[in-house]
Design a protein around this motif. Structure first.
Motif, PDB file in Angstrom:
ATOM      1  N   LYS A 254     -58.857 -15.416 -31.720  1.00 21.26           N
ATOM      2  CA  LYS A 254     -58.702 -15.689 -33.324  1.00 21.26           C
ATOM      3  C   LYS A 254     -58.874 -17.262 -33.491  1.00 21.26           C
ATOM      4  O   LYS A 254     -59.687 -17.868 -34.486  1.00 21.26           O
ATOM      5  N   LYS A 255     -57.879 -18.084 -32.931  1.00 18.90           N
ATOM      6  CA  LYS A 255     -57.998 -19.403 -33.112  1.00 18.90           C
ATOM      7  C   LYS A 255     -59.331 -20.028 -32.693  1.00 18.90           C
ATOM      8  O   LYS A 255     -59.817 -20.905 -33.509  1.00 18.90           O
ATOM      9  N   GLU A 256     -59.585 -19.643 -31.639  1.00 22.03           N
ATOM     10  CA  GLU A 256     -61.075 -20.094 -31.119  1.00 22.03           C
ATOM     11  C   GLU A 256     -62.004 -20.003 -32.199  1.00 22.03           C
ATOM     12  O   GLU A 256     -63.147 -20.641 -32.713  1.00 22.03           O
ATOM     13  N   LYS A 257     -62.118 -18.594 -32.563  1.00 22.26           N
ATOM     14  CA  LYS A 257     -63.026 -18.155 -33.779  1.00 22.26           C
ATOM     15  C   LYS A 257     -63.116 -19.118 -35.061  1.00 22.26           C
ATOM     16  O   LYS A 257     -64.035 -19.717 -35.546  1.00 22.26           O
ATOM     17  N   ASN A 258     -61.813 -19.208 -35.401  1.00 22.87           N
ATOM     18  CA  ASN A 258     -61.418 -20.090 -36.470  1.00 22.87           C
ATOM     19  C   ASN A 258     -61.933 -21.604 -36.273  1.00 22.87           C
ATOM     20  O   ASN A 258     -62.453 -22.228 -37.347  1.00 22.87           O
ATOM     21  N   LYS A 259     -61.768 -22.080 -35.239  1.00 21.15           N
ATOM     22  CA  LYS A 259     -62.083 -23.615 -34.878  1.00 21.15           C
ATOM     23  C   LYS A 259     -63.600 -23.550 -35.202  1.00 21.15           C
ATOM     24  O   LYS A 259     -64.105 -24.412 -35.672  1.00 21.15           O
ATOM     25  N   LYS A 260     -64.288 -22.684 -34.483  1.00 26.57           N
ATOM     26  CA  LYS A 260     -65.876 -22.623 -34.433  1.00 26.57           C
ATOM     27  C   LYS A 260     -66.209 -22.482 -35.770  1.00 26.57           C
ATOM     28  O   LYS A 260     -67.232 -23.189 -36.392  1.00 26.57           O
ATOM     29  N   ASP A 261     -65.381 -21.564 -36.488  1.00 28.20           N
ATOM     30  CA  ASP A 261     -65.942 -21.429 -38.026  1.00 28.20           C
ATOM     31  C   ASP A 261     -65.785 -22.525 -38.745  1.00 28.20           C
ATOM     32  O   ASP A 261     -66.681 -23.016 -39.811  1.00 28.20           O
ATOM     33  N   TRP A 262     -64.493 -23.245 -38.567  1.00 27.94           N
ATOM     34  CA  TRP A 262     -64.350 -24.387 -39.205  1.00 27.94           C
ATOM     35  C   TRP A 262     -65.504 -25.542 -38.794  1.00 27.94           C
ATOM     36  O   TRP A 262     -65.785 -26.370 -39.758  1.00 27.94           O
ATOM     37  N   LYS A 263     -65.891 -25.677 -37.695  1.00 29.44           N
ATOM     38  CA  LYS A 263     -66.832 -26.797 -37.206  1.00 29.44           C
ATOM     39  C   LYS A 263     -68.163 -26.446 -37.805  1.00 29.44           C
ATOM     40  O   LYS A 263     -68.706 -27.180 -38.617  1.00 29.44           O
ATOM     41  N   LYS A 264     -68.398 -25.093 -37.872  1.00 30.39           N
ATOM     42  CA  LYS A 264     -69.695 -24.692 -38.810  1.00 30.39           C
ATOM     43  C   LYS A 264     -69.662 -25.096 -40.120  1.00 30.39           C
ATOM     44  O   LYS A 264     -70.576 -25.772 -40.506  1.00 30.39           O
ATOM     45  N   LYS A 265     -68.565 -24.905 -40.872  1.00 30.69           N
ATOM     46  CA  LYS A 265     -68.321 -25.090 -42.363  1.00 30.69           C
ATOM     47  C   LYS A 265     -68.420 -26.354 -42.451  1.00 30.69           C
ATOM     48  O   LYS A 265     -69.201 -27.101 -43.376  1.00 30.69           O
ATOM     49  N   SER A 266     -67.593 -27.468 -41.682  1.00 30.25           N
ATOM     50  CA  SER A 266     -67.924 -28.897 -41.522  1.00 30.25           C
ATOM     51  C   SER A 266     -69.341 -29.451 -41.340  1.00 30.25           C
ATOM     52  O   SER A 266     -69.580 -30.432 -42.011  1.00 30.25           O
ATOM     53  N   GLU A 267     -69.882 -28.769 -40.464  1.00 33.96           N
ATOM     54  CA  GLU A 267     -71.245 -29.379 -40.284  1.00 33.96           C
ATOM     55  C   GLU A 267     -72.066 -28.946 -41.452  1.00 33.96           C
ATOM     56  O   GLU A 267     -73.004 -29.763 -41.716  1.00 33.96           O
TER      57      GLU A 267
END
Length: 104
Positions: free
Chosen positions: A89-102
């Motif tokens: 879940k943390k990894e997914k959230n990290k990825k989601d954050w990265k996508k959002k920030s990009e």
């Protein structure tokens, strides 16, 4: 003749007393043997009962130990699964954050 008869009677009486004493000793010996056999049998039964009880106790203890180990193993597996889910879940959230920030 009277003395002879008395002597024979006395000898006969002594013989009968000897036989009686022998018979009494035999009966006492048989009674003693019977009592000893009963005692041995009781002790043997008691030993069998104790052995059976001990065997059952060991079985029960082994089963309890096995259940305890199984329970611990199950808890450990559940904990690991939970930990992995958290990590995922943390990894997914990290990825989601990265996508959002990009994107943002």
């Amino acid at each position: 003749e009277r003395l002879e008869k008395e002597k024979r009677d006395r000898e006969e009486q002594e013989r009968l007393e000897k036989i009686g004493k022998r018979e009494t000793r035999r009966q006492e010996r048989e009674e003693q043997e019977r009592l000893e056999k009963e005692k041995r049998d009781r002790e043997e039964q008691e030993k069998k009962r104790r052995d059976k009880k001990e065997k059952n106790n060991l079985k029960r203890r082994d089963k309890k130990e096995k259940n305890k180990k199984d329970w611990k193993k199950k808890r450990e597996i559940e904990k690991n699964e939970k930990d992995w889910k958290k990590r995922d879940k943390k990894e997914k959230n990290k990825k989601d954050w990265k996508k959002k920030s990009e994107i943002g």
